[in-house]
Design a protein around this motif. Structure first.
Motif, mmCIF file in Angstrom:
data_model
loop_
_atom_site.group_PDB
_atom_site.id
_atom_site.type_symbol
_atom_site.label_atom_id
_atom_site.label_comp_id
_atom_site.label_asym_id
_atom_site.label_seq_id
_atom_site.Cartn_x
_atom_site.Cartn_y
_atom_site.Cartn_z
ATOM 1 N N ALA A 23 0.791 -1.139 -0.157
ATOM 2 C CA ALA A 23 -0.036 -0.027 -0.069
ATOM 3 C C ALA A 23 0.767 1.056 0.171
ATOM 4 C CB ALA A 23 -1.051 0.069 1.252
ATOM 5 N N ASN A 24 0.334 2.404 -0.440
ATOM 6 C CA ASN A 24 0.764 3.622 -0.325
ATOM 7 C C ASN A 24 1.444 4.076 1.012
ATOM 8 O OD1 ASN A 24 0.764 3.895 -3.114
ATOM 9 N ND2 ASN A 24 -1.203 4.972 -2.952
ATOM 10 N N HIS A 25 0.478 3.795 1.977
ATOM 11 C CA HIS A 25 0.546 3.985 3.412
ATOM 12 C C HIS A 25 -0.434 3.182 4.220
ATOM 13 C CE1 HIS A 25 2.961 6.462 6.516
ATOM 14 N NE2 HIS A 25 1.644 6.168 7.044
ATOM 15 N N ILE A 26 0.058 2.960 5.430
ATOM 16 C CA ILE A 26 -0.484 2.199 6.280
ATOM 17 C C ILE A 26 -0.479 2.796 7.644
ATOM 18 C CG2 ILE A 26 -0.937 -0.107 7.645
ATOM 19 C CD1 ILE A 26 0.721 -1.486 5.044
ATOM 20 N N TYR A 27 -1.693 3.402 8.203
ATOM 21 C CA TYR A 27 -1.668 3.952 9.483
ATOM 22 C C TYR A 27 -2.150 2.739 10.958
ATOM 23 C CZ TYR A 27 -2.056 7.858 6.131
ATOM 24 O OH TYR A 27 -1.834 8.624 5.333
ATOM 25 N N GLN A 28 -2.006 3.268 11.668
ATOM 26 C CA GLN A 28 -2.580 2.301 12.980
ATOM 27 C C GLN A 28 -3.180 3.213 13.831
ATOM 28 O OE1 GLN A 28 0.086 -0.259 14.977
ATOM 29 N NE2 GLN A 28 -1.767 -1.643 15.618
ATOM 30 N N PHE A 35 -5.568 -1.198 11.745
ATOM 31 C CA PHE A 35 -4.620 -0.561 10.811
ATOM 32 C C PHE A 35 -5.718 -0.194 9.577
ATOM 33 C CE2 PHE A 35 -1.984 -3.735 12.664
ATOM 34 C CZ PHE A 35 -0.946 -2.943 12.759
ATOM 35 N N ILE A 36 -5.401 1.082 9.305
ATOM 36 C CA ILE A 36 -6.112 1.730 8.067
ATOM 37 C C ILE A 36 -4.901 1.676 6.739
ATOM 38 C CG2 ILE A 36 -6.931 3.754 7.168
ATOM 39 C CD1 ILE A 36 -6.915 4.071 10.749
ATOM 40 N N ILE A 37 -5.515 0.787 5.796
ATOM 41 C CA ILE A 37 -4.828 0.470 4.792
ATOM 42 C C ILE A 37 -4.894 1.379 3.628
ATOM 43 C CG2 ILE A 37 -3.895 -1.245 3.182
ATOM 44 C CD1 ILE A 37 -4.423 -3.181 5.317
ATOM 45 N N ALA A 38 -4.337 2.318 3.194
ATOM 46 C CA ALA A 38 -4.601 3.537 2.054
ATOM 47 C C ALA A 38 -3.872 3.071 0.856
ATOM 48 C CB ALA A 38 -4.341 4.823 2.610
ATOM 49 N N GLY A 39 -4.464 2.974 -0.429
ATOM 50 C CA GLY A 39 -3.826 2.856 -1.466
ATOM 51 C C GLY A 39 -3.297 1.467 -2.132
ATOM 52 N N THR A 40 -4.082 0.505 -1.841
ATOM 53 C CA THR A 40 -3.407 -0.883 -1.937
ATOM 54 C C THR A 40 -3.104 -0.911 -3.491
ATOM 55 O OG1 THR A 40 -5.344 -2.061 -2.615
ATOM 56 C CG2 THR A 40 -4.422 -2.024 -0.442
#
Length: 164
Positions: A23-28, A35-40
């Motif tokens: 992903a482009n970014h992964i937030y927690q 986990f919030i997975i953005a832009g796979t």
């Protein structure tokens, strides 16, 4: 004549890879731990073929040194998310990025996962270096546990449409 029974070591429990995402970014989230997975993605665009590597190294030129993932990360580097079960005790793991045309390993890293309970799901995010480009075609992020590949993610390198 008596023979001793052969002692066999019990093979380790094979971890089960539930998910492997790029992903482009992964937030927690700090409160929930979710986990919030953005832009796979599973496709990367490159502008041109990479320069051809010389087959001979000039005299006196330094050989490249191995670098850690921390040294290779830059702004915009992708993130990897993985989820595993059946982890019991300390499990040696590794991830490697391979150009499948010639099986060239472009980077790899080793780490350990520890869990006292094999029924617990282990989730983790890892920032990767920029994905190296050896040519257009298929790449793979391969996940290993106990030296055995337990899963992989295919990535296609394609020409950038804007540069055509």
């Amino acid at each position: 004549m008596t023979t001793e029974p052969q002692r066999t070591t019990k093979p380790p429990i094979r971890p089960h890879l539930q998910s492997l995402l790029l992903a482009n970014h992964i937030y927690q989230d700090r409160e929930s731990g979710n986990f919030i997975i953005a832009g796979t993605f599973n496709q990367v665009q490159f502008r041109q073929e990479p320069p051809k590597m010389k087959s001979e190294q000039p005299v006196g030129e330094l050989t490249p040194r191995e670098k850690s993932l921390r040294e290779l990360r830059i702004v915009g580097s992708p993130w990897l998310f993985f989820s595993l079960t059946d982890i019991l005790g300390t499990v040696p793991c590794s991830i490697r990025y391979v150009y499948l045309l010639d099986n060239q390993i472009l980077f790899s890293t080793q780490f350990q996962i520890n869990s006292p309970d094999r029924l617990v799901t282990f989730e983790h995010r890892m920032q990767l270096p920029s994905l190296p480009f050896a040519g257009f075609g298929q790449y793979a992020l391969e996940f290993f546990a106990h030296g055995e590949m337990i899963g992989s993610l295919r990535i296609m390198a394609i020409p950038d449409k804007a540069s055509e």
